[in-house]
Structures are given as C-alpha cells and as structure tokens.
Motif scaffolding. Structure first.
Motif, mmCIF file in Angstrom:
data_model
loop_
_atom_site.group_PDB
_atom_site.id
_atom_site.type_symbol
_atom_site.label_atom_id
_atom_site.label_comp_id
_atom_site.label_asym_id
_atom_site.label_seq_id
_atom_site.Cartn_x
_atom_site.Cartn_y
_atom_site.Cartn_z
ATOM 1 N N HIS A 8 0.830 -1.206 0.000
ATOM 2 C CA HIS A 8 0.000 0.000 0.000
ATOM 3 C C HIS A 8 0.861 1.251 0.000
ATOM 4 C CE1 HIS A 8 0.537 1.494 4.208
ATOM 5 N NE2 HIS A 8 1.162 0.336 4.255
ATOM 6 N N TYR A 9 0.180 2.377 -0.198
ATOM 7 C CA TYR A 9 0.817 3.692 -0.111
ATOM 8 C C TYR A 9 -0.020 4.477 0.889
ATOM 9 C CZ TYR A 9 2.651 8.234 -1.698
ATOM 10 O OH TYR A 9 3.236 9.473 -1.768
ATOM 11 N N ALA A 10 0.579 4.890 1.985
ATOM 12 C CA ALA A 10 -0.155 5.481 3.105
ATOM 13 C C ALA A 10 -0.978 6.713 2.717
ATOM 14 C CB ALA A 10 0.803 5.827 4.234
ATOM 15 N N LYS A 11 -0.522 7.484 1.743
ATOM 16 C CA LYS A 11 -1.245 8.694 1.347
ATOM 17 C C LYS A 11 -2.373 8.422 0.353
ATOM 18 C CE LYS A 11 2.799 11.598 2.091
ATOM 19 N NZ LYS A 11 3.809 12.446 1.471
ATOM 20 N N PRO A 33 4.899 -0.963 2.749
ATOM 21 C CA PRO A 33 4.867 0.283 1.973
ATOM 22 C C PRO A 33 5.454 0.049 0.577
ATOM 23 C CG PRO A 33 6.584 0.383 3.651
ATOM 24 C CD PRO A 33 5.855 -0.917 3.850
ATOM 25 N N ILE A 34 4.610 0.169 -0.432
ATOM 26 C CA ILE A 34 4.983 -0.207 -1.800
ATOM 27 C C ILE A 34 6.063 0.685 -2.403
ATOM 28 C CG2 ILE A 34 3.214 1.125 -3.034
ATOM 29 C CD1 ILE A 34 2.755 -1.560 -4.682
ATOM 30 N N PRO A 39 7.708 -4.623 -4.752
ATOM 31 C CA PRO A 39 7.860 -6.059 -4.967
ATOM 32 C C PRO A 39 8.940 -6.343 -6.014
ATOM 33 C CG PRO A 39 5.878 -5.250 -6.028
ATOM 34 C CD PRO A 39 6.423 -4.114 -5.224
ATOM 35 N N THR A 40 9.511 -7.525 -5.932
ATOM 36 C CA THR A 40 10.527 -7.929 -6.900
ATOM 37 C C THR A 40 9.869 -8.339 -8.218
ATOM 38 O OG1 THR A 40 10.420 -10.247 -6.254
ATOM 39 C CG2 THR A 40 11.976 -8.833 -5.031
ATOM 40 N N ALA A 41 10.683 -8.466 -9.251
ATOM 41 C CA ALA A 41 10.180 -8.935 -10.549
ATOM 42 C C ALA A 41 9.572 -10.332 -10.401
ATOM 43 C CB ALA A 41 11.308 -8.940 -11.577
#
Length: 119
Positions: A8-11, A33-34, A39-41
């Motif tokens: 996710h992104y907090a904002k 936090p994305i 994430p990896t490939a």
C-alpha cells in the motif's frame, strides 16, 4: 481469518479504504509500503499468474510517474520482462493496493471483488 499481505501507499485514499474494509472483515494484515519496499520482478510475475490479470492492469496509469515517463506510448514497444523490471524498479508505477494471501491476488480496490475473494 488468514493473514493477508497488503502492498500500500499510506497517502492513497483507495489503499486506506481497502485496509479498513479488510480490517472490518477480521483479516490480520501485514502492511508493506509499496514505494519504500516495491515487490521484486519474481513477485510481480507470480501476481500476474495468480490474479489472471493482464500485465498492463498492474500499472498505475493515473499516477504522476507513469505520465511523466510517457509510458502510455512506450509500454507497447517493451517486452514483458522489461515491463516487469520497470514495475519492480518503482513502487509508484504499481496500481495499489495489492493484496495477496499467497494463493490469490487483487489489485486496486473494488468492494464487490473483495466480497467475492476476501470475505
């Protein structure tokens, strides 16, 4: 209920709505936090397989980074591997939230989809 991993992104208001929905349905959440921990490939490749989504559906097409890089025009000429590497290089390029239990994956937040998959 099972533990779900939520990138996710907090904002992001959509992320906050999704997290609230999942908490109200008694899921234990591991929040990642994305932007700071994209994430990896390999993870992205697995998500594409598990979600059944087209690769282009993982891109945050309304985001500033996507627009500033003119990816609408560039993506069609890129290979699948190049697109996945690009997503893995910048969490802001990924549509969010991404929710997974290791078996299923959802991208974005649509309540009816969450009802079917996470309720």
């Amino acid at each position: 209920m099972s533990q779900l991993i939520v990138y996710h992104y907090a904002k992001c208001g959509t992320c906050r709505k999704a997290i609230k929905w999942l908490e109200e349905h008694h899921h234990e959440l591991k929040l990642i936090p994305i932007v700071e921990e994209p994430p990896t490939a390999e993870e992205l490749t697995k998500w594409i397989e598990l979600s059944g989504l087209e690769l282009k559906k993982l891109f945050n097409t309304s985001g500033e980074v996507y627009k500033s890089m003119a990816l609408k025009d560039k993506l069609p000429a890129m290979s699948r591997e190049e697109q996945i590497k690009l997503l893995a290089s910048n969490g802001k390029l990924i549509k969010r939230p991404v929710v997974t239990d290791g078996q299923k994956v959802t991208v974005g937040f649509r309540e009816h989809e969450y009802e079917m998959i996470w309720a």
